[in-house]
Write a protein that holds these residues in place. Structure first.
Motif, PDB file in Angstrom:
ATOM      1  N   ILE A 206       0.819  -1.215   0.000  1.00 53.00           N
ATOM      2  CA  ILE A 206       0.000   0.000   0.000  1.00 53.00           C
ATOM      3  C   ILE A 206       0.849   1.259   0.000  1.00 53.00           C
ATOM      4  CG2 ILE A 206      -1.698   1.328   1.323  1.00 53.00           C
ATOM      5  CD1 ILE A 206      -2.720  -1.429   2.375  1.00 53.00           C
ATOM      6  N   TYR A 207       1.764   1.369   0.959  1.00 50.42           N
ATOM      7  CA  TYR A 207       2.521   2.610   1.093  1.00 50.42           C
ATOM      8  C   TYR A 207       3.730   2.659   0.164  1.00 50.42           C
ATOM      9  CZ  TYR A 207       4.730   6.662   3.192  1.00 50.42           C
ATOM     10  OH  TYR A 207       5.299   7.906   3.382  1.00 50.42           O
ATOM     11  N   LYS A 208       4.468   1.568   0.089  1.00 52.15           N
ATOM     12  CA  LYS A 208       5.673   1.558  -0.734  1.00 52.15           C
ATOM     13  C   LYS A 208       5.359   1.476  -2.224  1.00 52.15           C
ATOM     14  CE  LYS A 208       8.986   1.539   2.429  1.00 52.15           C
ATOM     15  NZ  LYS A 208      10.057   2.572   2.492  1.00 52.15           N
ATOM     16  N   GLU A 209       4.437   0.586  -2.593  1.00 54.21           N
ATOM     17  CA  GLU A 209       4.157   0.358  -4.008  1.00 54.21           C
ATOM     18  C   GLU A 209       2.973   1.161  -4.534  1.00 54.21           C
ATOM     19  OE1 GLU A 209       3.738  -3.847  -4.455  1.00 54.21           O
ATOM     20  OE2 GLU A 209       5.690  -4.288  -3.540  1.00 54.21           O
ATOM     21  N   GLY A 210       2.204   1.785  -3.638  1.00 56.85           N
ATOM     22  CA  GLY A 210       1.088   2.622  -4.059  1.00 56.85           C
ATOM     23  C   GLY A 210      -0.133   1.866  -4.541  1.00 56.85           C
ATOM     24  N   ARG A 211      -0.277   0.613  -4.140  1.00 59.75           N
ATOM     25  CA  ARG A 211      -1.440  -0.166  -4.539  1.00 59.75           C
ATOM     26  C   ARG A 211      -2.604   0.115  -3.599  1.00 59.75           C
ATOM     27  NH1 ARG A 211       0.993  -5.955  -4.245  1.00 59.75           N
ATOM     28  NH2 ARG A 211      -1.014  -6.599  -5.087  1.00 59.75           N
ATOM     29  N   THR A 212      -3.819  -0.270  -4.018  1.00 62.86           N
ATOM     30  CA  THR A 212      -4.987  -0.009  -3.180  1.00 62.86           C
ATOM     31  C   THR A 212      -5.071  -1.044  -2.055  1.00 62.86           C
ATOM     32  OG1 THR A 212      -6.491  -1.437  -4.448  1.00 62.86           O
ATOM     33  CG2 THR A 212      -6.235   0.861  -5.182  1.00 62.86           C
ATOM     34  N   HIS A 213      -5.812  -0.676  -1.027  1.00 61.46           N
ATOM     35  CA  HIS A 213      -6.039  -1.601   0.080  1.00 61.46           C
ATOM     36  C   HIS A 213      -6.737  -2.869  -0.411  1.00 61.46           C
ATOM     37  CE1 HIS A 213      -5.142   1.969   2.442  1.00 61.46           C
ATOM     38  NE2 HIS A 213      -5.052   1.209   3.511  1.00 61.46           N
ATOM     39  N   GLN A 214      -7.650  -2.677  -1.368  1.00 62.27           N
ATOM     40  CA  GLN A 214      -8.408  -3.820  -1.885  1.00 62.27           C
ATOM     41  C   GLN A 214      -7.482  -4.819  -2.577  1.00 62.27           C
ATOM     42  OE1 GLN A 214     -11.957  -3.926  -1.444  1.00 62.27           O
ATOM     43  NE2 GLN A 214     -11.451  -6.064  -1.750  1.00 62.27           N
ATOM     44  N   GLU A 215      -6.592  -4.323  -3.406  1.00 68.09           N
ATOM     45  CA  GLU A 215      -5.667  -5.201  -4.127  1.00 68.09           C
ATOM     46  C   GLU A 215      -4.792  -5.984  -3.152  1.00 68.09           C
ATOM     47  OE1 GLU A 215      -4.812  -2.757  -8.267  1.00 68.09           O
ATOM     48  OE2 GLU A 215      -3.727  -2.199  -6.447  1.00 68.09           O
TER      49      GLU A 215
END
Length: 206
Positions: free
Chosen positions: A14-23
């Motif tokens: 989430i924080y490092k890679e910028g992906r969504t919480h859902q993913e």
């Protein structure tokens, strides 16, 4: 997978890679597959970069009051060293609450380690309770002023992680499998953009 491992995976995604919480949640669940709600709760507490940025002002205030606290406590530790009369245990406690705990809070604010906020808040609360427990404490204006950054830090330490949390909804989805209606649980986070199922029973747990 332990809670610590889940938190680490969620933070990385989430924080490092910028992906969504859902993913990230769906990925962890596909591998872990246990305790849906507990896993969702851990993932929801990991701040996204957007949440982190939206609270920048309050994080700066938090860092500022902790910096002030470090300066004030450093002066106190220096006074103890100069007096030479303080016991070693008193010196260690003063160093811990005055320097190490505030630094941990600054790290939390800078690196989005939301789990550190509560630890900092609890330890600073303990430091105030210890001060109240001292019989020789005098509530003079200078003492109250010195306690102000501690109180502000405690408040922010408990409020910021709540604001940084991403809400989610637990849904019971009904679907037909082999001519039978079966139900399954799923979690939908507020940063999930795809359309959800229409045949659901919603219970907000965020």
């Amino acid at each position: 997978m332990t809670k610590k491992q889940i938190r680490k995976r969620a933070y990385q995604g989430i924080y490092k890679e910028g992906r969504t919480h859902q993913e990230v949640f769906d990925e962890i669940r596909s591998e872990y597959g246990k305790d849906l709600e507990a896993t969702a709760e851990i993932v929801s507490k990991v701040p996204s970069r957007q949440k982190q940025e939206s609270l920048k002002i309050w994080r700066v205030v938090f860092i500022a009051v902790l910096a002030i606290l470090i300066i004030l406590r450093s002066l106190g530790v220096w006074a103890l060293m100069e007096s030479g009369g303080a016991q070693r245990s008193v010196f260690i406690i003063a160093l811990f609450f005055g320097l190490i705990v505030p630094v941990l809070g600054i790290i939390a604010a800078l690196t989005a380690r939301a789990e550190f906020y509560y630890t900092v808040g609890a330890l600073l609360t303990l430091s105030i309770l210890r001060s109240f427990g001292q019989r020789d404490i005098q509530f003079e204006p200078i003492v109250l002023i010195a306690m102000t950054p501690v109180v502000i830090s405690i408040i922010l330490a408990f409020v910021l992680p709540i604001k940084l949390k991403t809400k989610y909804t637990l849904r019971i989805v009904k679907e037909e499998v082999n001519n039978k209606i079966v139900s399954r649980s799923e979690c939908i986070f507020e940063d999930f953009t795809s359309p959800g199922s229409e045949d659901v029973l919603d219970t907000n747990l965020g």
